[in-house]
Design a protein around this motif. Structure first.
Motif, PDB file in Angstrom:
ATOM      1  N   PRO A 238       0.965  -0.846  -0.120  1.00  0.00           N
ATOM      2  CA  PRO A 238      -0.072   0.191   0.552  1.00  0.00           C
ATOM      3  C   PRO A 238       0.617   0.927  -0.174  1.00  0.00           C
ATOM      4  CG  PRO A 238      -0.708  -1.736   1.760  1.00  0.00           C
ATOM      5  CD  PRO A 238       0.596  -1.635   0.800  1.00  0.00           C
ATOM      6  N   GLU A 239       1.702   1.073   0.993  1.00  0.00           N
ATOM      7  CA  GLU A 239       3.082   2.322   0.802  1.00  0.00           C
ATOM      8  C   GLU A 239       3.477   3.104  -0.715  1.00  0.00           C
ATOM      9  OE1 GLU A 239       3.459  -0.008   4.694  1.00  0.00           O
ATOM     10  OE2 GLU A 239       3.580  -0.208   2.640  1.00  0.00           O
ATOM     11  N   VAL A 240       3.117   2.234  -1.392  1.00  0.00           N
ATOM     12  CA  VAL A 240       3.210   2.768  -2.582  1.00  0.00           C
ATOM     13  C   VAL A 240       3.359   3.576  -3.439  1.00  0.00           C
ATOM     14  CG1 VAL A 240       2.242   1.078  -4.303  1.00  0.00           C
ATOM     15  CG2 VAL A 240       5.020   1.513  -5.061  1.00  0.00           C
ATOM     16  N   HIS A 241       1.412   3.777  -3.369  1.00  0.00           N
ATOM     17  CA  HIS A 241       0.724   4.819  -3.754  1.00  0.00           C
ATOM     18  C   HIS A 241       1.024   6.073  -3.356  1.00  0.00           C
ATOM     19  CE1 HIS A 241      -0.844   1.762  -5.707  1.00  0.00           C
ATOM     20  NE2 HIS A 241      -1.284   0.911  -4.766  1.00  0.00           N
ATOM     21  N   GLY A 242       1.646   6.369  -2.210  1.00  0.00           N
ATOM     22  CA  GLY A 242       2.482   7.531  -0.699  1.00  0.00           C
ATOM     23  C   GLY A 242       3.744   8.329  -2.637  1.00  0.00           C
ATOM     24  N   ILE A 243       4.618   6.878  -2.404  1.00  0.00           N
ATOM     25  CA  ILE A 243       5.304   7.201  -3.166  1.00  0.00           C
ATOM     26  C   ILE A 243       5.115   7.829  -4.784  1.00  0.00           C
ATOM     27  CG2 ILE A 243       7.571   6.364  -4.213  1.00  0.00           C
ATOM     28  CD1 ILE A 243       8.170   4.863  -2.546  1.00  0.00           C
ATOM     29  N   ALA A 244       4.230   7.035  -5.672  1.00  0.00           N
ATOM     30  CA  ALA A 244       3.744   6.758  -6.931  1.00  0.00           C
ATOM     31  C   ALA A 244       3.332   8.589  -6.878  1.00  0.00           C
ATOM     32  CB  ALA A 244       2.640   6.665  -6.777  1.00  0.00           C
ATOM     33  N   ALA A 245       2.723   9.678  -5.985  1.00  0.00           N
ATOM     34  CA  ALA A 245       1.842  10.427  -5.335  1.00  0.00           C
ATOM     35  C   ALA A 245       3.283  11.562  -5.156  1.00  0.00           C
ATOM     36  CB  ALA A 245       1.314  10.611  -4.729  1.00  0.00           C
ATOM     37  N   GLY A 262       4.107   4.023 -15.918  1.00  0.00           N
ATOM     38  CA  GLY A 262       4.602   3.248 -14.476  1.00  0.00           C
ATOM     39  C   GLY A 262       4.490   1.732 -15.303  1.00  0.00           C
ATOM     40  N   GLU A 263       5.934   1.564 -14.880  1.00  0.00           N
ATOM     41  CA  GLU A 263       5.834  -0.736 -15.659  1.00  0.00           C
ATOM     42  C   GLU A 263       5.225  -1.041 -14.086  1.00  0.00           C
ATOM     43  OE1 GLU A 263       8.692  -3.795 -16.388  1.00  0.00           O
ATOM     44  OE2 GLU A 263       9.225  -2.303 -14.756  1.00  0.00           O
ATOM     45  N   ILE A 264       4.063  -1.687 -14.431  1.00  0.00           N
ATOM     46  CA  ILE A 264       3.260  -2.053 -13.404  1.00  0.00           C
ATOM     47  C   ILE A 264       2.662  -3.875 -14.144  1.00  0.00           C
ATOM     48  CG2 ILE A 264       1.181  -2.119 -11.792  1.00  0.00           C
ATOM     49  CD1 ILE A 264       2.093   0.591 -12.023  1.00  0.00           C
ATOM     50  N   TYR A 265       2.955  -4.985 -14.183  1.00  0.00           N
ATOM     51  CA  TYR A 265       2.579  -6.107 -14.706  1.00  0.00           C
ATOM     52  C   TYR A 265       1.648  -6.618 -13.472  1.00  0.00           C
ATOM     53  CZ  TYR A 265       5.637  -6.881 -18.186  1.00  0.00           C
ATOM     54  OH  TYR A 265       6.109  -6.554 -20.057  1.00  0.00           O
ATOM     55  N   LEU A 266       0.443  -5.702 -13.258  1.00  0.00           N
ATOM     56  CA  LEU A 266      -0.943  -6.411 -12.089  1.00  0.00           C
ATOM     57  C   LEU A 266      -1.991  -6.461 -12.682  1.00  0.00           C
ATOM     58  CD1 LEU A 266       0.115  -4.378  -8.357  1.00  0.00           C
ATOM     59  CD2 LEU A 266       0.320  -6.261  -9.465  1.00  0.00           C
ATOM     60  N   PRO A 267      -2.782  -8.143 -12.093  1.00  0.00           N
ATOM     61  CA  PRO A 267      -3.927  -7.981 -13.121  1.00  0.00           C
ATOM     62  C   PRO A 267      -4.804  -6.351 -13.227  1.00  0.00           C
ATOM     63  CG  PRO A 267      -3.664  -9.477 -11.013  1.00  0.00           C
ATOM     64  CD  PRO A 267      -2.082  -8.517 -11.237  1.00  0.00           C
ATOM     65  N   VAL A 268      -5.726  -6.456 -13.601  1.00  0.00           N
ATOM     66  CA  VAL A 268      -6.546  -5.275 -13.958  1.00  0.00           C
ATOM     67  C   VAL A 268      -7.128  -4.151 -12.874  1.00  0.00           C
ATOM     68  CG1 VAL A 268      -8.373  -3.598 -14.980  1.00  0.00           C
ATOM     69  CG2 VAL A 268      -7.151  -5.382 -16.127  1.00  0.00           C
ATOM     70  N   GLU A 269      -7.712  -4.830 -11.876  1.00  0.00           N
ATOM     71  CA  GLU A 269      -8.535  -4.268 -10.707  1.00  0.00           C
ATOM     72  C   GLU A 269      -6.803  -3.606 -10.117  1.00  0.00           C
ATOM     73  OE1 GLU A 269      -7.455  -8.857 -10.257  1.00  0.00           O
ATOM     74  OE2 GLU A 269      -8.687  -7.814 -11.527  1.00  0.00           O
ATOM     75  N   ARG A 270      -6.201  -4.520  -9.639  1.00  0.00           N
ATOM     76  CA  ARG A 270      -4.824  -4.081  -9.127  1.00  0.00           C
ATOM     77  C   ARG A 270      -4.733  -2.221  -9.340  1.00  0.00           C
ATOM     78  NH1 ARG A 270      -1.666  -9.310  -7.484  1.00  0.00           N
ATOM     79  NH2 ARG A 270      -0.533  -8.025  -6.655  1.00  0.00           N
ATOM     80  N   LEU A 271      -3.945  -2.884 -11.050  1.00  0.00           N
ATOM     81  CA  LEU A 271      -3.282  -1.690 -11.713  1.00  0.00           C
ATOM     82  C   LEU A 271      -3.790  -0.398 -11.856  1.00  0.00           C
ATOM     83  CD1 LEU A 271      -0.891  -1.291 -14.080  1.00  0.00           C
ATOM     84  CD2 LEU A 271      -2.941  -1.457 -16.398  1.00  0.00           C
ATOM     85  N   ASP A 273      -4.927   1.134  -9.316  1.00  0.00           N
ATOM     86  CA  ASP A 273      -4.695   1.870  -8.631  1.00  0.00           C
ATOM     87  C   ASP A 273      -3.830   2.858  -8.304  1.00  0.00           C
ATOM     88  OD1 ASP A 273      -6.973   0.720  -6.905  1.00  0.00           O
ATOM     89  OD2 ASP A 273      -5.155  -1.461  -5.207  1.00  0.00           O
ATOM     90  N   TYR A 274      -2.861   2.636  -8.826  1.00  0.00           N
ATOM     91  CA  TYR A 274      -1.845   3.305  -9.337  1.00  0.00           C
ATOM     92  C   TYR A 274      -2.186   4.580 -10.434  1.00  0.00           C
ATOM     93  CZ  TYR A 274       1.129  -0.223  -7.750  1.00  0.00           C
ATOM     94  OH  TYR A 274       1.584  -1.377  -7.184  1.00  0.00           O
ATOM     95  N   TYR A 275      -3.710   4.874 -10.946  1.00  0.00           N
ATOM     96  CA  TYR A 275      -3.635   6.393 -11.203  1.00  0.00           C
ATOM     97  C   TYR A 275      -3.752   7.349  -9.658  1.00  0.00           C
ATOM     98  CZ  TYR A 275      -5.071   4.566 -15.621  1.00  0.00           C
ATOM     99  OH  TYR A 275      -4.670   3.862 -17.138  1.00  0.00           O
ATOM    100  N   GLY A 276      -3.632   6.463  -9.245  1.00  0.00           N
ATOM    101  CA  GLY A 276      -3.849   7.090  -7.081  1.00  0.00           C
ATOM    102  C   GLY A 276      -5.069   7.052  -6.726  1.00  0.00           C
ATOM    103  N   PRO A 280      -3.313  11.581  -7.191  1.00  0.00           N
ATOM    104  CA  PRO A 280      -2.903  11.341  -8.272  1.00  0.00           C
ATOM    105  C   PRO A 280      -1.579  10.414  -8.130  1.00  0.00           C
ATOM    106  CG  PRO A 280      -3.582  13.763  -8.405  1.00  0.00           C
ATOM    107  CD  PRO A 280      -3.370  13.161  -6.692  1.00  0.00           C
ATOM    108  N   GLY A 281      -1.958   8.855  -9.477  1.00  0.00           N
ATOM    109  CA  GLY A 281      -0.708   8.133  -9.071  1.00  0.00           C
ATOM    110  C   GLY A 281       0.174   8.765 -10.212  1.00  0.00           C
TER     111      GLY A 281
END
Length: 521
Positions: A238-245, A262-271, A273-276, A280-281
């Motif tokens: 979870p803490e990675v989203h603060g870094i992205a922000a 962002g390079e992110i190999y994750l299922p769509v529903e988890r991907l 989250d990286y929009y923020g 904002p992510g």
């Protein structure tokens, strides 16, 4: 109002393989600058460079020894500034590959960190005691196989490396690390770069307690050893989203719509989250689904619809057919369907990324065992995981070494380079290069294709069809993903482009044909 990175197209350059200017068999920055006019003629809007920083090249630049300089193999900071200016003069944006998860073990930070347990930079990396029996702290596995923990006899602890042992992971829970790496972003943004592709963003924070990862019940040896466990605790914390922000805040503080991908190999529903989350992510979490997609109309229609439906409010889509890590599209689906795939990539809603050479239909190169250099292949040979085949040099013409270099290239040329090269295809109106140029010209001319709404049309047989709409303009794209003729009911209109040579028919799609239709009725 849309930004350049929403309406534009990104082109990935693997610097070692694009153009050699100094005769050492390795591509470089001056070589890239010399080939910018090809990218202008192609019609792309931005160039993303895989890593160019000083590196021992254990993983070909993804092991960074200095984040604020250029590796001598590629040139100098002055060469970079000249390339950036040349790109901007041509209306091209320039993006860098930022590698924040790990450094080289030869980076001065790690040299200090490993020197003693009391060194001020010890906590800049991830060090842990052995288990009572002397074994690694947990069962985490490197993405290149083997334990992700490396024992250091001198200080009596293990350090963590998600990739090679020469690539120790930085400790992003340390505020000094975070500040130093944010300063790296500012260094390049101040220099004028237009954004970054952020390497393995989802890896950057690990579970604070370092528990074992659960076993993968679906594991088979052919998958590669990294898949023996599920990376539940070593990635996507979870803490990675603060870094992205924080990164997003820095980028948004500069003029000119700088972009973070962002390079992110994750299922769509988890991907998504990286929009923020809460803030904002990254602007574009890379969507790699087309790389692994089953190549049939119904599967693609379902995938596209589910991705569109999953996007958060304000989230802009993006699509990728290939990159420096995965098999080329022409190898995966064949030459005829690679043309269909190009139409798909460049007409879906969202920002497309083209991997160098895909515009001429390059396939995976044949790499003799004695020429293999990729550590992924060398560590787990025979599994087909090596990335050398997708990194072979760009063939520019039919001269010696395909115009890439005056010397033997660092990797062998693809076998068909005498006929499949930029010069040959530039002179052929029916070539893959001509098709890509025509597609990108249509995107520029018709805003409906670049930024319009997307409406999926019911899938029939092997035909995937959808409509792009903006204002009064309606454009229909129909793709035959099969090898036989298909009948399809489409609106009255004018065929603007076909992927197959010869007159196109609105009611009948030829085998392996994609058409773009302007609706007039």
């Amino acid at each position: 109002m849309t930004t350049w990175w929403q309406s534009g197209t990104i082109y990935q350059v693997y610097p070692r393989s694009f153009q050699d200017s100094d005769g050492d068999g390795v591509g470089d920055l001056k070589g890239i600058a010399a080939r910018l006019d090809h990218l202008v003629a192609l019609g792309v809007d931005a160039v993303w460079l895989s890593p160019i920083f000083p590196s021992p090249m254990a993983d070909f630049g993804y092991d960074v020894a200095d984040y604020c300089d250029v590796d001598p193999r590629f040139g100098t900071l002055a060469d970079f500034d000249a390339l950036l200016a040349a790109a901007h003069d041509r209306g091209l944006k320039l993006l860098l590959d930022f590698v924040p998860n790990h450094s080289s073990d030869q980076h001065p930070w790690f040299v200090e960190s490993r020197s003693s347990r009391t060194n001020p930079k010890r906590d800049w990396y991830i060090w842990r005691d052995a288990r009572p029996d002397g074994s690694p702290p947990n069962n985490w596995i490197s993405d290149f196989g083997g334990s992700a923990w490396q024992w250091e006899e001198a200080t009596g602890q293990y350090y963590y490396h998600a990739f090679l042992k020469e690539q120790p992971d930085l400790n992003w829970r340390n505020p000094d690390v975070r500040q130093a790496m944010m300063d790296v972003l500012r260094f390049w943004l101040d220099r004028g770069v237009d954004g970054f592709r952020i390497d393995v963003l989802w890896h950057m924070i690990k579970h604070a307690d370092f528990p074992d990862n659960p076993a993968n019940p679906a594991y088979a040896p052919a998958m590669g050893e990294m898949h023996r466990v599920l990376q539940h605790h070593s990635t996507d914390q979870p803490e990675v989203h603060g870094i992205a922000a924080e990164m997003r805040g820095i980028a948004d503080g500069y003029a000119g719509d700088r972009v973070l991908i962002g390079e992110i190999y994750l299922p769509v529903e988890r991907l998504m989250d990286y929009y923020g989350l809460g803030a904002p992510g990254v602007h574009l979490p890379f969507n790699f689904q087309l790389i692994d997609a089953a190549w049939d109309a119904r599967s693609l229609a379902t995938m596209i619809a589910e991705y569109e439906a999953a996007l958060p409010a304000g989230g802009w889509p993006n699509w990728v057919l290939g990159n420096h890590d995965r098999p080329r599209i022409a190898t995966r689906v064949g030459e005829a369907q690679a043309r269909v795939a190009a139409v798909l990539l460049l007409t879906l809603r969202g920002t497309p990324t083209i991997y160098y050479g895909d515009e001429i239909g390059m396939t995976d190169g044949a790499i003799p065992a004695n020429r293999a250099v990729d550590p992924r292949e060398l560590r787990e040979p025979g599994l087909g995981l090596g990335r050398d085949p997708v990194r072979t040099p760009m063939p520019w013409n039919a001269s010696a070494h395909a115009g890439f270099s005056t010397a033997e290239p660092w990797l062998p040329m693809g076998e068909d380079w005498p006929t499949r090269n930029v010069a040959a295809q530039a002179a052929d109106a029916a070539s893959m290069l001509a098709l890509n140029r025509d597609l990108l010209a249509l995107r520029r001319k018709h805003a409906a294709l670049a930024v319009g709404n997307f409406v999926l049309i019911a899938t029939v047989g092997d035909v995937l069809a959808y409509e792009r709409r903006l204002g009064d303009e309606r454009i229909v794209v129909a793709l035959n993903l099969g090898t036989s003729e298909q009948q399809v009911a489409l609106p009255t209109g004018e065929v603007m482009l076909s992927s197959v040579v010869g007159p196109a028919s609105i009611g009948t799609l030829r085998a392996n044909e994609a058409i773009i239709l302007r609706v007039t009725g």
